[in-house]
Design a protein around this motif. Structure first.
Motif, PDB file in Angstrom:
ATOM      1  N   GLU A   2      -1.790 -20.365 -47.009  1.00  0.00           N
ATOM      2  CA  GLU A   2      -2.415 -19.885 -48.239  1.00  0.00           C
ATOM      3  C   GLU A   2      -2.110 -20.830 -49.395  1.00  0.00           C
ATOM      4  O   GLU A   2      -0.976 -21.245 -49.598  1.00  0.00           O
ATOM      5  N   LYS A   3      -3.159 -21.173 -50.153  1.00  0.00           N
ATOM      6  CA  LYS A   3      -3.000 -22.090 -51.277  1.00  0.00           C
ATOM      7  C   LYS A   3      -2.213 -21.418 -52.405  1.00  0.00           C
ATOM      8  O   LYS A   3      -2.475 -20.267 -52.770  1.00  0.00           O
ATOM      9  N   TYR A   6      -0.923 -21.449 -58.736  1.00  0.00           N
ATOM     10  CA  TYR A   6       0.050 -21.928 -59.722  1.00  0.00           C
ATOM     11  C   TYR A   6      -0.002 -21.161 -61.037  1.00  0.00           C
ATOM     12  O   TYR A   6       1.029 -20.981 -61.689  1.00  0.00           O
ATOM     13  N   TRP A   7      -1.173 -20.710 -61.414  1.00  0.00           N
ATOM     14  CA  TRP A   7      -1.292 -20.036 -62.703  1.00  0.00           C
ATOM     15  C   TRP A   7      -0.522 -18.713 -62.736  1.00  0.00           C
ATOM     16  O   TRP A   7      -0.205 -18.191 -63.807  1.00  0.00           O
ATOM     17  N   LYS A   8      -0.180 -18.196 -61.567  1.00  0.00           N
ATOM     18  CA  LYS A   8       0.570 -16.946 -61.496  1.00  0.00           C
ATOM     19  C   LYS A   8       2.079 -17.155 -61.534  1.00  0.00           C
ATOM     20  O   LYS A   8       2.837 -16.184 -61.659  1.00  0.00           O
ATOM     21  N   LEU A   9       2.541 -18.393 -61.422  1.00  0.00           N
ATOM     22  CA  LEU A   9       3.976 -18.653 -61.365  1.00  0.00           C
ATOM     23  C   LEU A   9       4.655 -18.288 -62.686  1.00  0.00           C
ATOM     24  O   LEU A   9       4.107 -18.517 -63.766  1.00  0.00           O
ATOM     25  N   TYR A 143       1.398 -27.416 -64.360  1.00  0.00           N
ATOM     26  CA  TYR A 143       2.480 -27.815 -63.455  1.00  0.00           C
ATOM     27  C   TYR A 143       1.923 -28.128 -62.062  1.00  0.00           C
ATOM     28  O   TYR A 143       2.281 -29.134 -61.435  1.00  0.00           O
ATOM     29  N   GLY A 144       1.011 -27.299 -61.567  1.00  0.00           N
ATOM     30  CA  GLY A 144       0.413 -27.520 -60.255  1.00  0.00           C
ATOM     31  C   GLY A 144      -0.499 -28.730 -60.222  1.00  0.00           C
ATOM     32  O   GLY A 144      -0.496 -29.493 -59.247  1.00  0.00           O
ATOM     33  N   ASP A 145      -1.274 -28.925 -61.271  1.00  0.00           N
ATOM     34  CA  ASP A 145      -2.178 -30.082 -61.336  1.00  0.00           C
ATOM     35  C   ASP A 145      -1.418 -31.398 -61.262  1.00  0.00           C
ATOM     36  O   ASP A 145      -1.940 -32.400 -60.765  1.00  0.00           O
ATOM     37  N   PHE A 146      -0.195 -31.394 -61.765  1.00  0.00           N
ATOM     38  CA  PHE A 146       0.620 -32.606 -61.744  1.00  0.00           C
ATOM     39  C   PHE A 146       1.607 -32.614 -60.568  1.00  0.00           C
ATOM     40  O   PHE A 146       2.682 -33.209 -60.644  1.00  0.00           O
ATOM     41  N   ASN A 147       1.202 -31.946 -59.478  1.00  0.00           N
ATOM     42  CA  ASN A 147       1.934 -32.030 -58.207  1.00  0.00           C
ATOM     43  C   ASN A 147       3.386 -31.585 -58.324  1.00  0.00           C
ATOM     44  O   ASN A 147       4.269 -32.108 -57.647  1.00  0.00           O
TER      45      ASN A 147
END
Length: 323
Positions: A2-3, A6-9, A143-147
């Motif tokens: 499951e992907k 990140y927005w929920k972190l 944060y997710g977009d920047f790995n």
């Protein structure tokens, strides 16, 4: 698998990877050209991040208070002052747009007012509302977009801790990153707003957080006894102008430690350039005087001589030349 959403972190630890400029450029390209955006949040937040690099403390931390003050200013001026829609659908407003418009209606604030004209208590109240809603949607997503490499964050502690490699990178390429981010934000707005609102759109975005008046800083410096031109030493008791020693187009923020008083002639001559390094040394000495004055302490948060010197160096790397 499951992907990860990140927005929920609510928190995230940055990866302990060795990063080269080439590695970071890959993530920058992904962020600007491949990440998913249903609102302008990420571009607004990245703009706020670039503007607040000067607010980092010794541990590379930036508070949400600083980040979302800029974020709120950006959105107030885009939403209320320029009346620009911020989502990719006309059927549902972004949460931040709704919060700002409701606030403006509640207090009957004129639409022609930019953020700086709002009374400070109301500014603080609005920043709190925007921070509450904005942090849940943009901190983890960016944060997710920047790995997972750009920063560590914790929504409860309300701060981010920048990766030192990213801090160096963002400073070295700040000018071009600011321009690309402004362009991508403008492209998004162009798709979802009426043509009559798009006149000089890129300029609206570029200068959306530029302070309309520097009178506060002029009075502070004069009250501290500085009534001559910083450059030519002529009296400026009348007709003084406030100059960003490190140009505003690089630093993108307003700090007393970076302001000097100048006569109109010297200010026009310096324009968007750097003064000689000798003047920087004079500014450091002046700041040593001010930082010890109790009434000026609040204007020197996170300031250091090394930070000023590094900004002078970084601005040169960004193409700013001496007068």
């Amino acid at each position: 698998m499951e992907k990860k959403q990140y927005w929920k972190l609510t928190s995230g630890e940055m990866k302990d990877n060795y990063l080269t400029d080439a590695d970071i450029w890959k993530s920058i390209h992904y962020f600007f050209y491949h990440s998913k955006n249903s609102t302008t949040y990420k571009f607004g937040f990245f703009k706020a991040l670039l503007e607040n690099l000067s607010e980092t403390n010794e541990d590379m931390e930036i508070s949400f208070e600083d980040l979302f003050k800029s974020f709120t200013k950006i959105y107030w001026n885009l939403v209320v002052h320029h009346q620009l829609w911020q989502a990719n659908t006309q059927t549902k407003k972004s949460k931040v747009q709704a919060v700002i418009e409701d606030f403006q209606t509640k207090y009957s604030i004129p639409t022609e007012w930019n953020f700086d004209k709002i009374a400070l208590p109301q500014q603080s109240q609005l920043i709190k509302h925007v921070k509450t809603n904005g942090k849940r949607n943009v901190i983890g997503a960016t944060y997710g977009d920047f790995n997972e490499e750009i920063y560590t964050f914790d929504l409860k502690n309300e701060s981010i801790k920048l990766n030192s490699a990213y801090y160096e990178f963002l400073q070295k390429y700040k000018r071009i990153l600011t321009d690309v981010n402004n362009y991508q934000l403008s492209l998004f707005l162009e798709k979802f707003n009426e043509a009559e609102k798009l006149n000089k759109l890129l300029s609206k975005v570029e200068f959306v957080t530029q302070r309309q008046s520097l009178k506060e800083f002029e009075l502070l410096l004069k009250n501290a006894g500085f009534d001559t031109c910083f450059y030519c030493k002529k009296s400026v008791k009348k007709g003084s102008q406030v100059d960003h020693f490190i140009p505003w187009s690089y630093i993108q923020n307003d700090h007393l430690w970076n302001f000097v008083l100048a006569c109109p002639s010297c200010n026009a001559k310096k324009s968007n350039k750097l003064a000689s390094e000798n003047y920087m040394n004079q500014l450091i000495e002046r700041n040593k005087m001010l930082v010890h004055e109790t009434s000026y302490h609040g204007y020197f948060t996170h300031y250091s001589e090394d930070k000023l010197r590094s900004y002078y160096h970084y601005s040169q790397e960004n193409g700013f030349r001496r007068v």
